[in-house]
Design a protein around this motif. Structure first.
Motif, mmCIF file in Angstrom:
data_model
loop_
_atom_site.group_PDB
_atom_site.id
_atom_site.type_symbol
_atom_site.label_atom_id
_atom_site.label_comp_id
_atom_site.label_asym_id
_atom_site.label_seq_id
_atom_site.Cartn_x
_atom_site.Cartn_y
_atom_site.Cartn_z
ATOM 1 N N ASP A 8 0.806 -1.223 0.000
ATOM 2 C CA ASP A 8 0.000 0.000 0.000
ATOM 3 C C ASP A 8 0.843 1.279 0.000
ATOM 4 O O ASP A 8 0.503 2.250 0.663
ATOM 5 C CB ASP A 8 -0.963 0.013 1.200
ATOM 6 N N SER A 9 1.959 1.249 -0.721
ATOM 7 C CA SER A 9 2.840 2.411 -0.758
ATOM 8 C C SER A 9 3.427 2.578 -2.157
ATOM 9 O O SER A 9 3.660 1.606 -2.856
ATOM 10 C CB SER A 9 3.985 2.229 0.245
ATOM 11 N N ASP A 10 3.684 3.831 -2.520
ATOM 12 C CA ASP A 10 4.388 4.090 -3.768
ATOM 13 C C ASP A 10 5.770 4.683 -3.481
ATOM 14 O O ASP A 10 6.420 5.233 -4.363
ATOM 15 C CB ASP A 10 3.574 4.993 -4.700
ATOM 16 N N PHE A 11 6.230 4.580 -2.227
ATOM 17 C CA PHE A 11 7.552 5.080 -1.866
ATOM 18 C C PHE A 11 8.591 4.295 -2.657
ATOM 19 O O PHE A 11 8.511 3.062 -2.735
ATOM 20 C CB PHE A 11 7.780 4.939 -0.358
#
Length: 157
Positions: free
Chosen positions: A24-27
Motif C-alpha cells: 500500500d505504498s508508492d515510496f
C-alpha cells in the motif's frame, strides 16, 4: 509432464532477483530484496560528491552543493563505477545513505533534497528497479563539506 514444466519454470525464475514492494505504498524503495545464491554480489564502497564550485573552500558544503546536488554527484559516481564493471543502477539491491545535518535545515538532514536526487536514478520509467535502502543522519563525514555519502550492493545478473 506437467510437473516437469512446472519444475523447469521454477528453475528459470529461481535465479531472478526478487524485489518485494512496500504494501500500500508508492515510496520508491523495496521493502526487501531476495538475491538467489547463484548471483555474485558486488559491494561498492561509499561514494561522495565531486566538487561543483572550484572557487569555494574544499572543506565547505559550498564546494559540493546542497544535499540534492551532492546526492546526484554521489549516485553518478556509483553509476560510473557500476558501468565499468558491466552493471547498472538496476542491479543495485541494497543502499545505505549517510546524510549530515545541513545548517540550512536547522542541523537536520535534508531528506527531501536527497529524495529529489535519488528519484532521478530509481523508480523512473527507464530504471524502475528499487533497492532495499536505509538512510540515516550522521554527525559528520570525512570532509566537513560532504553532506552525503552513499554505498551500495549490486547483484550481477
Amino acid at each position: 509432464m506437467t510437473s516437469l514444466l512446472l519444475a523447469s519454470a521454477f528453475a528459470a525464475s529461481a535465479s531472478d532477483v526478487v524485489r518485494h514492494k512496500i504494501p500500500d505504498s508508492d515510496f520508491p524503495i523495496s521493502a526487501a530484496v531476495e538475491v538467489p545464491a547463484d548471483k555474485t554480489l558486488v559491494f561498492v564502497s561509499g561514494m561522495v560528491p565531486p566538487v561543483v564550485d572550484t572557487k569555494a573552500p574544499k572543506d565547505s558544503p559550498a564546494a559540493y552543493g546542497d544535499t540534492r546536488t551532492q546526492t546526484i554527484g554521489a549516485l553518478s559516481a556509483i553509476e560510473k563505477t557500476l558501468k565499468s564493471m558491466g552493471l547498472g543502477m538496476g542491479d543495485v539491491v541494497k543502499m545505505q545513505v549517510f546524510l549530515v545535518g545541513d545548517a540550512a535545515h536547522g542541523g537536520r538532514m535534508d531528506f527531501a533534497g536527497f529524495m529529489q536526487g535519488y528519484r532521478q536514478f530509481f523508480g523512473t520509467p527507464a530504471q524502475p528497479k528499487l533497492p532495499a535502502r536505509s538512510a540515516m543522519q550522521v554527525a559528520a563525514l570525512a570532509n566537513p563539506g560532504y553532506l552525503v555519502e552513499i554505498e551500495v550492493i549490486a547483484a550481477r545478473p
